[in-house]
Design an enzyme around this catalytic site. Structure first.
Site, short mmCIF file in Angstrom:
data_model
loop_
_atom_site.label_atom_id
_atom_site.label_comp_id
_atom_site.label_asym_id
_atom_site.label_seq_id
_atom_site.Cartn_x
_atom_site.Cartn_y
_atom_site.Cartn_z
N GLY A 57 -2.55 -9.54 13.10
CA GLY A 57 -3.25 -8.29 12.72
C GLY A 57 -3.40 -8.16 11.22
O GLY A 57 -2.69 -8.78 10.44
N ARG A 97 -3.65 -0.34 7.37
CA ARG A 97 -3.07 0.82 6.67
C ARG A 97 -2.21 0.44 5.46
O ARG A 97 -1.82 1.30 4.68
CB ARG A 97 -2.26 1.67 7.66
CG ARG A 97 -3.14 2.56 8.52
CD ARG A 97 -2.38 3.17 9.67
NE ARG A 97 -2.12 2.19 10.72
CZ ARG A 97 -1.40 2.42 11.82
NH1 ARG A 97 -0.84 3.61 11.99
NH2 ARG A 97 -1.23 1.49 12.72
N ASN A 105 28.86 -20.68 -34.54
CA ASN A 105 28.57 -19.28 -34.80
C ASN A 105 27.13 -19.16 -35.28
O ASN A 105 26.77 -19.75 -36.30
CB ASN A 105 29.54 -18.75 -35.85
CG ASN A 105 29.54 -17.24 -35.85
OD1 ASN A 105 28.48 -16.61 -35.93
ND2 ASN A 105 30.71 -16.64 -35.74
C1 UD1 Z 1 1.95 -2.14 20.45
C2 UD1 Z 1 2.12 -1.88 21.94
C3 UD1 Z 1 2.73 -0.50 22.15
C4 UD1 Z 1 4.04 -0.41 21.41
C5 UD1 Z 1 3.86 -0.76 19.95
C6 UD1 Z 1 5.21 -0.85 19.29
C7 UD1 Z 1 0.29 -3.02 23.08
C8 UD1 Z 1 -1.02 -2.88 23.73
N1 UD1 Z 1 0.84 -1.93 22.59
O1 UD1 Z 1 1.02 -1.20 19.95
O2 UD1 Z 1 2.93 -0.27 23.53
O3 UD1 Z 1 4.57 0.91 21.55
O4 UD1 Z 1 3.22 -2.04 19.81
O5 UD1 Z 1 5.09 -1.05 17.92
O6 UD1 Z 1 0.79 -4.13 23.03
N2 UD1 Z 1 -1.45 -8.48 17.02
C9 UD1 Z 1 -1.99 -9.74 17.03
N3 UD1 Z 1 -3.23 -9.91 17.55
C10 UD1 Z 1 -3.95 -8.89 18.04
C11 UD1 Z 1 -3.39 -7.60 18.02
C12 UD1 Z 1 -2.14 -7.42 17.51
O7 UD1 Z 1 -1.37 -10.70 16.59
O8 UD1 Z 1 -5.08 -9.13 18.50
C13 UD1 Z 1 -0.11 -8.30 16.45
C14 UD1 Z 1 -0.13 -7.43 15.24
O9 UD1 Z 1 -0.24 -8.22 14.05
C15 UD1 Z 1 1.22 -6.74 15.32
C16 UD1 Z 1 1.54 -6.71 16.80
O10 UD1 Z 1 0.69 -7.65 17.40
O11 UD1 Z 1 2.23 -7.46 14.64
C17 UD1 Z 1 1.35 -5.33 17.42
O12 UD1 Z 1 0.00 -4.96 17.30
P1 UD1 Z 1 -0.43 -3.49 16.95
O13 UD1 Z 1 -1.90 -3.42 16.90
O14 UD1 Z 1 0.35 -2.98 15.82
O15 UD1 Z 1 0.05 -2.77 18.30
P2 UD1 Z 1 0.37 -1.24 18.46
O16 UD1 Z 1 -0.88 -0.47 18.53
O17 UD1 Z 1 1.39 -0.85 17.47
#
Ligand code: UD1
Ligand code: CA
Length: 465
Positions: free
Chosen positions: A12, A16, A380
């Protein structure tokens, strides 16, 4: 026991963070976010770690290779289509050489306080061979933003993302920290069929929870250990927590850390017993401080080896250097890279040292620049001495042999050597080597002109009108 492989989702963008740097490369206590997560899964017993990278992947890949070598590999998710899609992308690498009973840990790359022991509990929960998956759960008074845990009777039967929840479901305080253990066969069977039937149009890894028909082991954990980082305010809050934990470890190991909230002791720094770390001290990188030292207020040390019994007085800054036993540094000393201060040597205020070694018992106590020097024992160096090491093109070496004495305000035009026990008179510019035991004096003779001061003043005053 079957083997354990871990997948860390880190493709990701971290929008933010508002940063050119990928989110997982922002540091906490001197290590990138991703480091803490990879370390936790290794602690939990993962033999192999597959990190899913995407945004800023060159930086993440280079870091992981340098820090962990062969144990960590990366796969690229070109387009971020959700956590389920990220897991799909990782699946071929994960499956390589493993049978379907193997356990796969899956976690996000942005939860740096994750504990190896909690991950280990998930692996242990998979000891029951019929178990499809296990997951951590946690509870907060307000779980806004997280996926909520849906239960039927006592069983976890689903996870619903905040955006997909009804008002009623949003009142659920139990949430999904996104830390799971899966049976490899279960992933292979169910990941390919994920559908983007949700508010974000993504493939959700969390859909695998509902598919397990209640056969999910859940392990409650302290919500503080699974907090994620989305912005720089959360970054600093979690870093403070990690730093506090590190300072406390040093305290319990016999180091006086005057105020753990007011120091920054990075991960990997070593400190010996009975050393005192005062407020405002920052210790970074591969810094190692011995026993019985005082690192006084405001000192900043980066990759510095400090031997036993050293006193570093306030506001001294040192980088890539060594300070020998019982030496005294500061206040306001600057040790630049490749400085090596010998046993019981003194380097005082407003002295800058660069790529210079100082032998045992030598002193440079005030206002000096020692660059590219080799200084023997018991030398020194007087106030205001300058090693003129640079001619605009090349750096040259100044050598001061054992027992030599350099008077105040001396310039040594390198390359030059002052021999054993030699004496340089104050105010001399040294351009040629000084033999052992010689006195070098290079200043113009003084003249006193009686009454001249009064005459001069009178003339200048008359000119002013
Ligand atoms: C996710 C969970 C949510 C949980 C939360 C906890 C899902 C659908 N939701 O939501 O239930 O409460 O984490 O923090 O899984 N990432 C990828 N590839 C992608 C999308 C995400 O590698 O296509 C990685 C991101 O870099 C990140 C992690 O997966 O490190 C979580 O992704 P993020 O989009 O932050 O998920 P949340 O919306 O927080
Ligand atoms: Ca997140």
């Amino acid at each position: 026991m079957s083997s354990v492989t871990a997948v860390v989702l880190a493709a990701g963008k971290g929008t933010r963070m508002k940063s050119a740097l990928p989110k997982v490369m922002h540091t906490l206590a001197g290590r990138p976010m991703i480091h803490w997560v990879v370390r936790a899964v290794l602690e939990a017993g993962a033999e192999r770690v597959v990190v899913v990278v995407g945004h800023g992947r060159d930086k993440v890949e280079a870091y992981l290779k340098g820090a962990f070598g062969e144990r960590v590999e990366t796969v690229v998710q070109e387009e971020q289509r959700g956590t389920g899609h990220a897991a799909q992308v990782a699946l071929p690498a994960v499956s390589r050489g493993l049978d379907e009973d193997s356990v796969v840990l899956v976690t996000a790359g942005d939860t740096p306080c994750l504990r190896g022991a909690d991950l280990r509990a998930l692996v242990d929960a998979m000891g029951d061979p019929t178990r499809a998956m296990a997951m951590l759960v946690a509870t907060l008074p307000d779980a806004t933003g997280y996926g909520r845990i849906l239960r039927r009777d006592a069983d976890v039967v689903g996870v619903k993302e905040h955006v997909d929840c009804s008002a009623e479901e949003r009142a659920i305080r139990e949430f999904n920290p996104a830390v799971y253990a899966f049976r490899l066969g279960y992933l292979q069977k169910n990941l390919p069929g994920l559908q983007p039937n949700n508010a974000q149009g993504e493939l959700y890894l969390t859909d695998l929870v509902a598919r397990a028909n209640g056969a999910v082991a859940d392990r409650p954990v302290d919500p503080a250990t699974v907090e994620g980082i989305n912005d720089r305010a959360q970054l600093s809050a979690l870093e403070a927590r990690i730093l506090h934990g590190l300072a406390r470890r040093h305290q319990l190991a016999g180091v006086t850390v005057r105020d753990p909230r007011a120091v920054e002791i990075h991960d990997g720094v070593e400190i010996g017993e009975d050393t005192v770390i005062e407020r405002g001290v920052v210790l970074r990188g591969a810094t190692r401080v011995g026993r019985g030292c005082t690192i006084d207020v405001g000192c900043v040390l980066t990759n510095v080896v400090v031997e036993d019994g050293v006193t570093m007085k306030p506001y001294s800054v040192a980088t890539d250097s060594r300070v020998g036993p019982k030496a005294q540094i500061g206040p306001f000393t600057h040790l630049r890279p490749a400085s090596d201060i010998g046993e019981s040597a003194h380097v005082g205020n407003f002295v800058e040292v660069k790529k210079t070694s100082l032998g045992r018992g030598s002193k440079a106590n005030h206002l000096a620049y020692l660059g590219d020097g080799v200084v023997g024992e018991d030398v020194n160096v007087g106030a205001g001495t300058i090693f003129c090491n640079y001619d605009g093109f090349k750096k040259h070496v100044t050598t001061l042999d054992d027992g030599s004495f350099i008077g105040s305000d001396t310039q040594l035009i390198a390359p030059v050597r002052v021999g054993k026990g030699a004496y340089v008179a104050t105010g001399t510019t040294i351009t040629r080597d000084v033999p052992d035991g010689a006195l070098a004096i290079g200043r113009t003779a003084q003249q006193n002109k009686e009454g001249y001061a009064d005459r001069l003043r009178a003339r200048l005053k008359s000119q002013k009108k």
